[in-house]
Design a protein around this motif. Structure first.
Motif, PDB file in Angstrom:
ATOM      1  N   LEU A  25       0.821  -1.209   0.000  1.00 30.30           N
ATOM      2  CA  LEU A  25       0.000   0.000   0.000  1.00 30.30           C
ATOM      3  C   LEU A  25       0.852   1.255   0.000  1.00 30.30           C
ATOM      4  N   LEU A  26       1.936   1.256   0.770  1.00 28.23           N
ATOM      5  CA  LEU A  26       2.818   2.419   0.815  1.00 28.23           C
ATOM      6  C   LEU A  26       3.479   2.661  -0.534  1.00 28.23           C
ATOM      7  N   GLN A  27       3.810   1.597  -1.248  1.00 30.00           N
ATOM      8  CA  GLN A  27       4.403   1.749  -2.566  1.00 30.00           C
ATOM      9  C   GLN A  27       3.380   2.250  -3.582  1.00 30.00           C
ATOM     10  N   LYS A  28       2.145   1.797  -3.449  1.00 30.19           N
ATOM     11  CA  LYS A  28       1.103   2.178  -4.392  1.00 30.19           C
ATOM     12  C   LYS A  28       0.604   3.595  -4.153  1.00 30.19           C
ATOM     13  N   GLN A  32       1.818   9.155   0.716  1.00 33.55           N
ATOM     14  CA  GLN A  32       0.883   8.968   1.808  1.00 33.55           C
ATOM     15  C   GLN A  32       1.569   8.215   2.946  1.00 33.55           C
ATOM     16  N   LYS A  33       1.160   8.508   4.174  1.00 39.17           N
ATOM     17  CA  LYS A  33       1.700   7.839   5.343  1.00 39.17           C
ATOM     18  C   LYS A  33       0.565   7.312   6.209  1.00 39.17           C
ATOM     19  N   PHE A  34       0.854   6.235   6.926  1.00 33.77           N
ATOM     20  CA  PHE A  34      -0.122   5.701   7.858  1.00 33.77           C
ATOM     21  C   PHE A  34      -0.223   6.599   9.079  1.00 33.77           C
ATOM     22  N   GLU A  35      -1.446   6.882   9.476  1.00 33.68           N
ATOM     23  CA  GLU A  35      -1.704   7.603  10.725  1.00 33.68           C
ATOM     24  C   GLU A  35      -1.956   6.578  11.823  1.00 33.68           C
ATOM     25  N   LYS A  36      -1.190   6.641  12.905  1.00 33.73           N
ATOM     26  CA  LYS A  36      -1.367   5.729  14.025  1.00 33.73           C
ATOM     27  C   LYS A  36      -2.112   6.457  15.152  1.00 33.73           C
ATOM     28  N   TYR A  37      -3.122   5.791  15.704  1.00 39.29           N
ATOM     29  CA  TYR A  37      -3.874   6.420  16.786  1.00 39.29           C
ATOM     30  C   TYR A  37      -4.642   5.368  17.580  1.00 39.29           C
ATOM     31  N   LEU A 136      -4.628   4.613   6.360  1.00 39.85           N
ATOM     32  CA  LEU A 136      -3.993   5.169   5.170  1.00 39.85           C
ATOM     33  C   LEU A 136      -5.074   5.634   4.204  1.00 39.85           C
ATOM     34  N   LYS A 137      -4.939   6.865   3.727  1.00 40.94           N
ATOM     35  CA  LYS A 137      -5.865   7.390   2.731  1.00 40.94           C
ATOM     36  C   LYS A 137      -5.486   6.859   1.354  1.00 40.94           C
ATOM     37  N   CYS A 138      -6.483   6.324   0.635  1.00 43.18           N
ATOM     38  CA  CYS A 138      -6.275   5.803  -0.711  1.00 43.18           C
ATOM     39  C   CYS A 138      -7.095   6.626  -1.707  1.00 43.18           C
TER      40      CYS A 138
END
Length: 207
Positions: A25-28, A32-37, A136-138
């Motif tokens: 997903l990060l490559q695609k 964009q970055k993952f938000e951790k919460y 992650l926003k797609c």
């Protein structure tokens, strides 16, 4: 009232598959970055058996008193409908104590709606569930990995207590993958269904 409409799919995967999928997903999704919460949600007791019946939640993100929301959510024709409204800590505590008379004349439509349903159906605070998420926003929605799901011991009084005892509800070696895809309808249909503009993406998929 403003609703966000979306499809949702869920699947449990093991940690090896989670790691591979996360890298893909990060490559695609470039830049964009993952938000951790951490999210705690209190569900009000009502009709638990039917997704078509609206459910109401108090949501707190990262134990932040500036990130408290009242949420309404239900499914219709396989599409989830969600409405959210921000709350301050004082009003959140009032709702938990059963002091909701002030919501009847609020300018916020969701508060009026909650007051009506809570009064007619005698809604009461239920369990608090804690989720540890990576989101992650797609292009068409969001992907979230839920790494821990815990039931908070002690009832609604521990919604804001960071050291509350919890019981694990998701297998230790599993990750819950949640994919949410926006439902794109013509503007005329949106206006007929909602009578107002749709929510922003950030509010729509905040949780």
């Amino acid at each position: 009232m403003q609703y966000t409409m979306y499809y949702e799919e869920q699947q449990k995967i093991d940690y090896d598959e989670y790691g591979r999928l996360k890298q893909q997903l990060l490559q695609k999704e470039e830049n964009q970055k993952f938000e951790k919460y951490t999210l705690r949600k209190l569900k009000f007791r009502g009709d638990e058996s039917n997704d078509a019946v609206p459910h109401y939640y108090l949501c707190v993100k990262n134990q932040d008193e500036d990130a408290i929301y009242l949420e309404k959510k239900y499914m219709q024709m396989h599409i989830w409908h969600r409405a959210c409204a921000k709350l301050n800590r004082t009003d959140c505590d009032r709702i938990l104590r059963g002091d909701i008379e002030w919501m009847k004349d609020s300018k916020e439509a969701l508060f009026q709606d909650f007051y009506l349903q809570a009064t007619l159906n005698h809604l009461s605070p239920g369990n608090v569930i804690e989720y540890q998420k990576e989101r992650l926003k797609c292009k068409e929605g969001y992907v979230a990995f839920v790494k821990k799901v815990r039931c908070v011991v002690g009832g609604w009084g521990n919604l804001f207590w960071p050291e509350a005892m919890t019981i694990q509800c998701l297998e230790e070696n599993k990750v819950l993958t949640v994919y949410k895809k926006r439902v794109n309808l013509p503007n005329t249909i949106w206006e007929m269904m909602q009578g107002t503009a749709i929510l922003s993406e950030d509010m729509a998929f905040a949780f």
